[in-house]
Design a protein around this motif. Structure first.
Motif, PDB file in Angstrom:
ATOM      1  N   ILE A 202      18.563  75.368  32.550  1.00  0.00           N
ATOM      2  CA  ILE A 202      18.612  74.155  31.733  1.00  0.00           C
ATOM      3  C   ILE A 202      18.076  72.984  32.544  1.00  0.00           C
ATOM      4  CG2 ILE A 202      20.140  72.557  30.496  1.00  0.00           C
ATOM      5  CD1 ILE A 202      22.077  74.947  30.193  1.00  0.00           C
ATOM      6  N   TYR A 203      17.214  72.194  31.932  1.00  0.00           N
ATOM      7  CA  TYR A 203      16.733  70.983  32.579  1.00  0.00           C
ATOM      8  C   TYR A 203      17.748  69.870  32.312  1.00  0.00           C
ATOM      9  CZ  TYR A 203      13.927  67.261  34.414  1.00  0.00           C
ATOM     10  OH  TYR A 203      13.504  66.211  35.179  1.00  0.00           O
ATOM     11  N   LEU A 204      18.173  69.201  33.377  1.00  0.00           N
ATOM     12  CA  LEU A 204      19.120  68.100  33.263  1.00  0.00           C
ATOM     13  C   LEU A 204      18.531  66.840  33.883  1.00  0.00           C
ATOM     14  CD1 LEU A 204      22.429  69.874  34.397  1.00  0.00           C
ATOM     15  CD2 LEU A 204      21.638  69.463  32.061  1.00  0.00           C
ATOM     16  N   ASN A 205      18.805  65.702  33.270  1.00  0.00           N
ATOM     17  CA  ASN A 205      18.508  64.415  33.877  1.00  0.00           C
ATOM     18  C   ASN A 205      19.718  63.991  34.699  1.00  0.00           C
ATOM     19  OD1 ASN A 205      15.860  63.783  32.759  1.00  0.00           O
ATOM     20  ND2 ASN A 205      16.921  63.741  30.787  1.00  0.00           N
ATOM     21  N   VAL A 206      19.558  62.984  35.533  1.00  0.00           N
ATOM     22  CA  VAL A 206      20.671  62.468  36.325  1.00  0.00           C
ATOM     23  C   VAL A 206      21.819  62.096  35.386  1.00  0.00           C
ATOM     24  CG1 VAL A 206      21.434  60.603  37.867  1.00  0.00           C
ATOM     25  CG2 VAL A 206      19.169  61.604  38.147  1.00  0.00           C
ATOM     26  N   ASN A 207      23.027  62.526  35.714  1.00  0.00           N
ATOM     27  CA  ASN A 207      24.278  62.272  34.987  1.00  0.00           C
ATOM     28  C   ASN A 207      24.439  63.059  33.698  1.00  0.00           C
ATOM     29  OD1 ASN A 207      25.342  60.541  36.952  1.00  0.00           O
ATOM     30  ND2 ASN A 207      24.190  58.826  36.114  1.00  0.00           N
ATOM     31  N   ASP A 208      23.487  63.920  33.325  1.00  0.00           N
ATOM     32  CA  ASP A 208      23.749  64.873  32.245  1.00  0.00           C
ATOM     33  C   ASP A 208      24.844  65.822  32.733  1.00  0.00           C
ATOM     34  OD1 ASP A 208      21.767  63.880  30.580  1.00  0.00           O
ATOM     35  OD2 ASP A 208      20.352  65.519  30.964  1.00  0.00           O
ATOM     36  N   TYR A 209      25.609  66.384  31.801  1.00  0.00           N
ATOM     37  CA  TYR A 209      26.642  67.323  32.232  1.00  0.00           C
ATOM     38  C   TYR A 209      26.669  68.566  31.348  1.00  0.00           C
ATOM     39  CZ  TYR A 209      29.710  65.400  28.568  1.00  0.00           C
ATOM     40  OH  TYR A 209      30.247  65.000  27.372  1.00  0.00           O
ATOM     41  N   ILE A 210      27.151  69.631  31.941  1.00  0.00           N
ATOM     42  CA  ILE A 210      27.276  70.936  31.294  1.00  0.00           C
ATOM     43  C   ILE A 210      28.743  71.324  31.308  1.00  0.00           C
ATOM     44  CG2 ILE A 210      26.750  73.403  31.578  1.00  0.00           C
ATOM     45  CD1 ILE A 210      24.365  71.822  30.584  1.00  0.00           C
ATOM     46  N   GLU A 211      29.185  71.954  30.220  1.00  0.00           N
ATOM     47  CA  GLU A 211      30.550  72.476  30.140  1.00  0.00           C
ATOM     48  C   GLU A 211      30.542  73.736  29.288  1.00  0.00           C
ATOM     49  OE1 GLU A 211      33.184  69.814  27.907  1.00  0.00           O
ATOM     50  OE2 GLU A 211      31.416  69.098  26.849  1.00  0.00           O
ATOM     51  N   MET A 212      31.536  74.580  29.468  1.00  0.00           N
ATOM     52  CA  MET A 212      31.715  75.783  28.654  1.00  0.00           C
ATOM     53  C   MET A 212      32.780  75.491  27.612  1.00  0.00           C
ATOM     54  SD  MET A 212      29.588  77.968  29.848  1.00  0.00           S
ATOM     55  CE  MET A 212      30.121  79.278  28.765  1.00  0.00           C
ATOM     56  N   LYS A 213      32.565  76.015  26.377  1.00  0.00           N
ATOM     57  CA  LYS A 213      33.556  75.843  25.311  1.00  0.00           C
ATOM     58  C   LYS A 213      33.858  77.189  24.678  1.00  0.00           C
ATOM     59  CE  LYS A 213      32.668  71.060  24.242  1.00  0.00           C
ATOM     60  NZ  LYS A 213      33.324  70.063  23.443  1.00  0.00           N
ATOM     61  N   SER A 214      35.127  77.385  24.406  1.00  0.00           N
ATOM     62  CA  SER A 214      35.596  78.558  23.683  1.00  0.00           C
ATOM     63  C   SER A 214      35.852  78.101  22.255  1.00  0.00           C
ATOM     64  CB  SER A 214      36.880  79.090  24.321  1.00  0.00           C
ATOM     65  OG  SER A 214      37.372  80.208  23.634  1.00  0.00           O
ATOM     66  N   ALA A 215      35.148  78.701  21.306  1.00  0.00           N
ATOM     67  CA  ALA A 215      35.160  78.201  19.934  1.00  0.00           C
ATOM     68  C   ALA A 215      36.393  78.592  19.132  1.00  0.00           C
ATOM     69  CB  ALA A 215      33.905  78.666  19.202  1.00  0.00           C
ATOM     70  N   GLN A 216      37.158  79.562  19.586  1.00  0.00           N
ATOM     71  CA  GLN A 216      38.397  79.951  18.920  1.00  0.00           C
ATOM     72  C   GLN A 216      39.481  80.063  19.974  1.00  0.00           C
ATOM     73  OE1 GLN A 216      37.757  83.682  17.001  1.00  0.00           O
ATOM     74  NE2 GLN A 216      36.472  82.846  15.400  1.00  0.00           N
ATOM     75  N   SER A 217      40.712  80.112  19.541  1.00  0.00           N
ATOM     76  CA  SER A 217      41.787  80.383  20.497  1.00  0.00           C
ATOM     77  C   SER A 217      41.592  81.797  21.023  1.00  0.00           C
ATOM     78  CB  SER A 217      43.159  80.242  19.844  1.00  0.00           C
ATOM     79  OG  SER A 217      43.439  78.884  19.603  1.00  0.00           O
TER      80      SER A 217
END
Length: 177
Positions: A145-160
């Protein structure tokens, strides 16, 4: 030894060569070799942003952002164990990896990688296991993934989803360049 001068009597950085270390570059604001080519041609950049995070508990149920509360390493401290974000210190291409095992019966479940709290094209991985019960199954994927300065990445779980922590999962990333 070759030294680059800033135009004053102080050096901003210098390059050197030692029999044991090969060629190295040191910025005066650092406390070690920032870039090194050893005698065998191996290139190391020990300050390159890199992390490997995990959840330090056996089972954790997530519906939303996956906050991995421990790290094996976190060069530059760009991954936050309090909010689950990796924040880019410099613009560039980054490699991210995720794997885990999960349990429970799921129909149309997924885990996603989000950029700046937004869903990305190609950032979801889907899984359906309607008769898994208390058994475990795995899910994994990688992204550049190309990111600019201060962009952020996170993982999400869409269901419990019950995810396994400790030795059974990892979220990691590093700057490619």
């Amino acid at each position: 030894e070759f030294m680059a001068s800033s135009g004053t009597n102080n050096y901003d950085a210098y390059m050197g060569m030692q029999d044991s270390d090969g060629i190295f570059f040191i910025d005066n604001n650092s406390n070690g070799h920032d870039f090194r080519i050893d005698r065998d041609g191996r290139v190391t950049t020990p300050n390159t942003p890199s992390f490997a995070a995990y959840q330090a508990q056996s089972v954790w149920t997530v519906n939303g952002t996956m906050v991995f509360n421990s790290t094996r390493h976190n060069v530059g401290n760009h991954y936050s164990t309090s909010n689950g974000h990796f924040t880019a210190p410099v613009a560039g291409s980054y490699q991210f990896n995720f794997y885990s095992i999960y349990r429970g019966n799921h129909t149309s479940a997924w885990v996603s990688m989000y950029k700046n709290n937004a869903r990305m094209v190609g950032g979801d991985i889907h899984f359906t296991t309607p008769s898994l019960g208390n058994n475990w199954h795995n899910v994994s994927f990688s992204q550049v993934i190309y990111l600019n300065v201060n962009d952020y990445i996170e993982m999400k779980s869409a269901q419990s989803t019950d995810w396994h922590g400790n030795n059974w999962q990892c979220f990691s990333g590093y700057l490619l360049g």
